[in-house]
Scaffold this motif. Structure first.
Motif, PDB file in Angstrom:
ATOM      1  N   THR A   1      12.290  -5.972  -2.221  1.00 59.48           N
ATOM      2  CA  THR A   1      11.738  -4.636  -2.027  1.00 59.48           C
ATOM      3  C   THR A   1      12.155  -3.712  -3.164  1.00 59.48           C
ATOM      4  O   THR A   1      13.115  -3.995  -3.892  1.00 59.48           O
ATOM      5  CB  THR A   1      12.239  -4.018  -0.706  1.00 59.48           C
ATOM      6  OG1 THR A   1      13.646  -3.819  -0.814  1.00 59.48           O
ATOM      7  CG2 THR A   1      11.911  -4.906   0.494  1.00 59.48           C
ATOM      8  N   ARG A   2      11.471  -2.579  -3.266  1.00 60.10           N
ATOM      9  CA  ARG A   2      11.865  -1.592  -4.274  1.00 60.10           C
ATOM     10  C   ARG A   2      13.273  -1.073  -3.984  1.00 60.10           C
ATOM     11  O   ARG A   2      14.072  -0.895  -4.902  1.00 60.10           O
ATOM     12  CB  ARG A   2      10.856  -0.447  -4.292  1.00 60.10           C
ATOM     13  CG  ARG A   2      11.212   0.625  -5.284  1.00 60.10           C
ATOM     14  CD  ARG A   2      10.184   1.722  -5.336  1.00 60.10           C
ATOM     15  NE  ARG A   2      10.711   2.838  -6.110  1.00 60.10           N
ATOM     16  CZ  ARG A   2      10.255   4.052  -6.038  1.00 60.10           C
ATOM     17  NH1 ARG A   2       9.242   4.342  -5.247  1.00 60.10           N
ATOM     18  NH2 ARG A   2      10.796   5.014  -6.748  1.00 60.10           N
ATOM     19  N   ALA A   3      13.583  -0.838  -2.707  1.00 59.91           N
ATOM     20  CA  ALA A   3      14.918  -0.343  -2.332  1.00 59.91           C
ATOM     21  C   ALA A   3      15.997  -1.326  -2.789  1.00 59.91           C
ATOM     22  O   ALA A   3      17.040  -0.920  -3.309  1.00 59.91           O
ATOM     23  CB  ALA A   3      14.996  -0.106  -0.828  1.00 59.91           C
ATOM     24  N   GLU A   4      15.735  -2.612  -2.615  1.00 56.74           N
ATOM     25  CA  GLU A   4      16.688  -3.637  -3.058  1.00 56.74           C
ATOM     26  C   GLU A   4      16.847  -3.602  -4.578  1.00 56.74           C
ATOM     27  O   GLU A   4      17.953  -3.708  -5.102  1.00 56.74           O
ATOM     28  CB  GLU A   4      16.205  -5.011  -2.600  1.00 56.74           C
ATOM     29  CG  GLU A   4      17.157  -6.138  -2.864  1.00 56.74           C
ATOM     30  CD  GLU A   4      16.631  -7.459  -2.324  1.00 56.74           C
ATOM     31  OE1 GLU A   4      16.296  -8.331  -3.151  1.00 56.74           O
ATOM     32  OE2 GLU A   4      16.558  -7.610  -1.085  1.00 56.74           O
ATOM     33  N   ALA A   5      15.737  -3.409  -5.286  1.00 59.16           N
ATOM     34  CA  ALA A   5      15.784  -3.338  -6.746  1.00 59.16           C
ATOM     35  C   ALA A   5      16.581  -2.122  -7.212  1.00 59.16           C
ATOM     36  O   ALA A   5      17.385  -2.219  -8.143  1.00 59.16           O
ATOM     37  CB  ALA A   5      14.363  -3.288  -7.314  1.00 59.16           C
ATOM     38  N   GLU A   6      16.364  -0.983  -6.568  1.00 60.26           N
ATOM     39  CA  GLU A   6      17.070   0.236  -6.958  1.00 60.26           C
ATOM     40  C   GLU A   6      18.560   0.164  -6.643  1.00 60.26           C
ATOM     41  O   GLU A   6      19.375   0.768  -7.339  1.00 60.26           O
ATOM     42  CB  GLU A   6      16.432   1.447  -6.288  1.00 60.26           C
ATOM     43  CG  GLU A   6      15.063   1.764  -6.871  1.00 60.26           C
ATOM     44  CD  GLU A   6      14.346   2.896  -6.170  1.00 60.26           C
ATOM     45  OE1 GLU A   6      14.781   3.311  -5.074  1.00 60.26           O
ATOM     46  OE2 GLU A   6      13.344   3.366  -6.730  1.00 60.26           O
ATOM     47  N   ALA A   7      18.919  -0.595  -5.619  1.00 66.25           N
ATOM     48  CA  ALA A   7      20.327  -0.732  -5.238  1.00 66.25           C
ATOM     49  C   ALA A   7      21.081  -1.699  -6.161  1.00 66.25           C
ATOM     50  O   ALA A   7      22.304  -1.675  -6.219  1.00 66.25           O
ATOM     51  CB  ALA A   7      20.443  -1.201  -3.793  1.00 66.25           C
ATOM     52  N   ASP A   8      20.342  -2.538  -6.882  1.00 65.96           N
ATOM     53  CA  ASP A   8      20.937  -3.532  -7.770  1.00 65.96           C
ATOM     54  C   ASP A   8      20.953  -2.980  -9.193  1.00 65.96           C
ATOM     55  O   ASP A   8      19.911  -2.800  -9.809  1.00 65.96           O
ATOM     56  CB  ASP A   8      20.123  -4.824  -7.717  1.00 65.96           C
ATOM     57  CG  ASP A   8      20.732  -5.953  -8.502  1.00 65.96           C
ATOM     58  OD1 ASP A   8      21.799  -5.762  -9.110  1.00 65.96           O
ATOM     59  OD2 ASP A   8      20.126  -7.040  -8.509  1.00 65.96           O
ATOM     60  N   ASP A   9      22.105  -2.715  -9.717  1.00 65.73           N
ATOM     61  CA  ASP A   9      22.250  -2.135 -11.046  1.00 65.73           C
ATOM     62  C   ASP A   9      22.229  -3.228 -12.121  1.00 65.73           C
ATOM     63  O   ASP A   9      23.020  -3.224 -13.048  1.00 65.73           O
ATOM     64  CB  ASP A   9      23.551  -1.320 -11.125  1.00 65.73           C
ATOM     65  CG  ASP A   9      23.628  -0.481 -12.383  1.00 65.73           C
ATOM     66  OD1 ASP A   9      22.561  -0.104 -12.910  1.00 65.73           O
ATOM     67  OD2 ASP A   9      24.751  -0.232 -12.852  1.00 65.73           O
ATOM     68  N   GLU A  10      21.330  -4.184 -11.959  1.00 61.67           N
ATOM     69  CA  GLU A  10      21.283  -5.295 -12.899  1.00 61.67           C
ATOM     70  C   GLU A  10      20.471  -4.928 -14.135  1.00 61.67           C
ATOM     71  O   GLU A  10      19.561  -4.117 -14.074  1.00 61.67           O
ATOM     72  CB  GLU A  10      20.694  -6.532 -12.205  1.00 61.67           C
ATOM     73  CG  GLU A  10      19.265  -6.365 -11.697  1.00 61.67           C
ATOM     74  CD  GLU A  10      18.194  -6.589 -12.749  1.00 61.67           C
ATOM     75  OE1 GLU A  10      18.411  -7.350 -13.708  1.00 61.67           O
ATOM     76  OE2 GLU A  10      17.126  -5.987 -12.625  1.00 61.67           O
ATOM     77  N   HIS A  11      20.830  -5.534 -15.252  1.00 58.34           N
ATOM     78  CA  HIS A  11      20.103  -5.395 -16.510  1.00 58.34           C
ATOM     79  C   HIS A  11      20.190  -6.722 -17.244  1.00 58.34           C
ATOM     80  O   HIS A  11      21.039  -7.552 -16.948  1.00 58.34           O
ATOM     81  CB  HIS A  11      20.712  -4.290 -17.375  1.00 58.34           C
ATOM     82  CG  HIS A  11      20.610  -2.946 -16.744  1.00 58.34           C
ATOM     83  ND1 HIS A  11      19.437  -2.230 -16.679  1.00 58.34           N
ATOM     84  CD2 HIS A  11      21.540  -2.187 -16.111  1.00 58.34           C
ATOM     85  CE1 HIS A  11      19.649  -1.093 -16.060  1.00 58.34           C
ATOM     86  NE2 HIS A  11      20.912  -1.039 -15.690  1.00 58.34           N
TER      87      HIS A  11
ATOM     88  N   PRO B   1       0.833  -1.206   0.000  1.00 58.24           N
ATOM     89  CA  PRO B   1       0.000   0.000   0.000  1.00 58.24           C
ATOM     90  C   PRO B   1       0.870   1.260   0.000  1.00 58.24           C
ATOM     91  O   PRO B   1       1.861   1.337   0.717  1.00 58.24           O
ATOM     92  CB  PRO B   1      -0.810  -0.133   1.289  1.00 58.24           C
ATOM     93  CG  PRO B   1      -0.920  -1.623   1.483  1.00 58.24           C
ATOM     94  CD  PRO B   1       0.418  -2.163   1.033  1.00 58.24           C
ATOM     95  N   ARG B   2       0.514   2.203  -0.850  1.00 61.15           N
ATOM     96  CA  ARG B   2       1.238   3.459  -1.063  1.00 61.15           C
ATOM     97  C   ARG B   2       2.585   3.241  -1.756  1.00 61.15           C
ATOM     98  O   ARG B   2       3.342   4.180  -1.918  1.00 61.15           O
ATOM     99  CB  ARG B   2       1.396   4.264   0.223  1.00 61.15           C
ATOM    100  CG  ARG B   2       0.057   4.747   0.784  1.00 61.15           C
ATOM    101  CD  ARG B   2       0.189   5.478   2.095  1.00 61.15           C
ATOM    102  NE  ARG B   2       0.915   4.767   3.141  1.00 61.15           N
ATOM    103  CZ  ARG B   2       0.429   3.785   3.891  1.00 61.15           C
ATOM    104  NH1 ARG B   2      -0.800   3.371   3.718  1.00 61.15           N
ATOM    105  NH2 ARG B   2       1.166   3.214   4.814  1.00 61.15           N
ATOM    106  N   GLY B   3       2.881   2.010  -2.131  1.00 62.80           N
ATOM    107  CA  GLY B   3       4.120   1.709  -2.857  1.00 62.80           C
ATOM    108  C   GLY B   3       3.944   1.979  -4.338  1.00 62.80           C
ATOM    109  O   GLY B   3       2.827   2.146  -4.836  1.00 62.80           O
ATOM    110  N   GLU B   4       5.055   2.020  -5.040  1.00 65.43           N
ATOM    111  CA  GLU B   4       5.021   2.269  -6.475  1.00 65.43           C
ATOM    112  C   GLU B   4       6.243   1.648  -7.137  1.00 65.43           C
ATOM    113  O   GLU B   4       7.225   1.329  -6.473  1.00 65.43           O
ATOM    114  CB  GLU B   4       4.968   3.759  -6.769  1.00 65.43           C
ATOM    115  CG  GLU B   4       6.170   4.526  -6.256  1.00 65.43           C
ATOM    116  CD  GLU B   4       6.018   6.026  -6.470  1.00 65.43           C
ATOM    117  OE1 GLU B   4       6.732   6.546  -7.356  1.00 65.43           O
ATOM    118  OE2 GLU B   4       5.211   6.653  -5.770  1.00 65.43           O
TER     119      GLU B   4
END
Length: 130
Positions: free
Chosen positions: A113-123, A37-40
């Motif tokens: 989490t989103r924070a984990e995703a943003e910290a991982d510079d994977e592509h 909730p309230r996440g994006e």
């Protein structure tokens, strides 16, 4: 069997991670997501096409500044180059899946989490599921 054949609605609803890559083919990729909730997802622009389908919860899609309410059963097509975001405006997790064409993430990557995703510079590195 080659390919991916499973109950995607059930997989999306049972998923608790922000992002989980389920299958990567050469030209598209299947990912389930869960937004608290309230996440994006966070505003982003891709050089690829993307499709979202909401399986549970409610929220809104923002495409180039235009906001549209979402609920279970809604689909969203995001053409390449479109600034977009998916936001959970409800009180329960927003469960969805997305298709990237071509793939955007490393095969089998999981971000809790989103924070984990943003910290991982994977592509996407060119490696497919099979």
């Amino acid at each position: 069997m080659k390919g991916f054949v499973q109950d995607i609605e059930s997989l999306a609803i049972k998923n608790h991670e922000f992002r989980r890559v389920l299958y990567t083919a050469q030209h598209c990729q299947l990912v389930v997501m869960s937004l608290e909730p309230r996440g994006e997802i966070g505003a982003e622009v891709h050089e690829l096409d993307q499709f979202f389908r909401v399986e549970e919860g409610s929220g809104e899609a923002v495409l180039d500044g235009v906001r549209t309410a979402l609920r279970a059963g809604f689909g969203v097509v995001v053409p390449a180059g479109t600034k977009h975001n998916i936001i959970n405006t409800g009180s329960v997790p927003l469960k969805l899946y997305t298709l990237y064409a071509p793939p955007n993430h490393r095969d089998a990557v999981v971000h809790r989490t989103r924070a984990e995703a943003e910290a991982d510079d994977e592509h996407f590195d060119g490696k497919t599921t099979e």
